[in-house]
Design an enzyme around this catalytic site. Sequence first.
Site, PDB file in Angstrom:
ATOM      1  N   HIS A 179      -8.974  -8.165  -0.680  1.00  0.00           N
ATOM      2  CA  HIS A 179      -8.567  -8.413   0.709  1.00  0.00           C
ATOM      3  C   HIS A 179      -9.654  -9.267   1.340  1.00  0.00           C
ATOM      4  CE1 HIS A 179      -5.883  -4.918   0.341  1.00  0.00           C
ATOM      5  NE2 HIS A 179      -5.337  -5.258   1.498  1.00  0.00           N
ATOM      6  N   HIS A 193       0.842  -1.203   0.000  1.00  0.00           N
ATOM      7  CA  HIS A 193       0.000   0.000   0.000  1.00  0.00           C
ATOM      8  C   HIS A 193       0.870   1.244   0.000  1.00  0.00           C
ATOM      9  CE1 HIS A 193      -3.905  -1.989   0.975  1.00  0.00           C
ATOM     10  NE2 HIS A 193      -3.102  -2.919   1.442  1.00  0.00           N
ATOM     11  N   GLY A 217     -10.372  -2.536   3.185  1.00  0.00           N
ATOM     12  CA  GLY A 217     -11.151  -1.980   4.288  1.00  0.00           C
ATOM     13  C   GLY A 217     -11.659  -3.055   5.236  1.00  0.00           C
ATOM     14  N   ASP A 241       0.151   4.451   0.864  1.00  0.00           N
ATOM     15  CA  ASP A 241       0.105   5.306   2.066  1.00  0.00           C
ATOM     16  C   ASP A 241       0.868   4.680   3.239  1.00  0.00           C
ATOM     17  OD1 ASP A 241      -1.794   3.319   2.283  1.00  0.00           O
ATOM     18  OD2 ASP A 241      -3.454   4.640   2.862  1.00  0.00           O
ATOM     19  N   GLU A 280      -8.541 -11.708   6.179  1.00  0.00           N
ATOM     20  CA  GLU A 280      -7.377 -11.158   6.890  1.00  0.00           C
ATOM     21  C   GLU A 280      -7.651 -11.283   8.389  1.00  0.00           C
ATOM     22  OE1 GLU A 280      -6.504  -7.052   6.039  1.00  0.00           O
ATOM     23  OE2 GLU A 280      -4.692  -7.040   7.246  1.00  0.00           O
ATOM     24  N   ASP A 295       2.944  -5.478   2.475  1.00  0.00           N
ATOM     25  CA  ASP A 295       1.701  -4.810   2.901  1.00  0.00           C
ATOM     26  C   ASP A 295       1.924  -3.322   3.131  1.00  0.00           C
ATOM     27  OD1 ASP A 295      -0.987  -4.779   3.236  1.00  0.00           O
ATOM     28  OD2 ASP A 295      -1.020  -5.633   5.250  1.00  0.00           O
TER      29      ASP A 295
HETATM   30 ZN   LIG Z   1      -3.396  -4.857   2.338  1.00  0.00          ZN
END
Ligand SMILES: [Zn+2]
Length: 336
Positions: free
Chosen positions: A198, A19, A171, A21, A201, A278
């Site tokens: 996703h 990711h 999310g 960010d 998780e 990740d």
């Molecule tokens: Zn992720």
Amino acid sequence: MEKEKIWIEKMPKVDLHCHLDGSLSAHTIELLAKMRGIPLVDGWRDKISVDDRCASLTEYLKCFELPLCCLHSEEAFFGAVKNLLCDASKEQVMYMEIRFAPMLSVTESLSGEEIVEAALEGLKSAKREYDIGGNLILCCMRNHGTKKNEEVIRLAKKYYGRGVCAVDLAGDESAYPTDRFRELFEIVKRAGLPCTIHAGECGSADEVRTALQIGADRIGHGIAMRGKRELQQICKKKRIGVELCPSSNLQTKAVGNLRDYPIEEFLKEGLLVSVNTDNRTVSGTTLTEELWKIRKNFKISAEELTQYAVDTSFAEEDEKKTMRQRLSQYCEKTKR
Ligand SMILES: [Zn+2]
């Protein structure tokens, strides 16, 4: 450093789940904050990373606040993508799929197109300067309405094959179950776009089941497939990649400890497992660290995992061929 870890560091690698960010380095954040006039308070560096003492996903997600604030201009997206690839190239990552949710940064004065195009320029510039390949994955958000998520798909379709390679769904899967996104992913499939979701998780195996039903080409994490042979068989048969991110999975408590990590079980079942970062900054890791963690604890070779990463990447066939050559050349050359 252990000899074998150095060998992994020098090995050409592939990161499929990263990711933007959560992977902005402190240096990049400093730069972008200055550009946007965001004051950095004392101790800000401690607020962008967790360690193994992280108590929950909620604590983990708090670390994204500052980096997300920084991603609000074309220059920011260009610089963020380019710097991330620069850092990754230093540990011999040869190809990387960088994901982000454009709708978290769209404002009246910054369009989705401007964001994606700036990020694509970052990819191109990094390719030229650091010889590292890459594509973008655009994330739909579970907590966003249909209109925003359809906008993400429109953007992905517009830039598909020109640096955008897929769509993702990210999310909170417990609050917003995958089942609610069936119609959305019908649009994705109709548009012929590859997708990763996703799922499983911190949520249940049902999330993975639904993700497979709605056409996921890869599963992000998929930890909840542990012990679920029937789901593993579907992944195996359809050659669906499973993107594991060990440090992140431990920190968010997707697994309690490494002993319960399902990587051996998945590989034994014939799944195409890749190991990824990740969030390089939030998790305080690199791809070398992740592959080393798995090698050290499970004796699983970084070469095998990288082969699966290449196989299940959304890169063009030609690029995959080149990656396979680079990997096998390195392994041949360094054979002991
Ligand atoms: Zn992720």
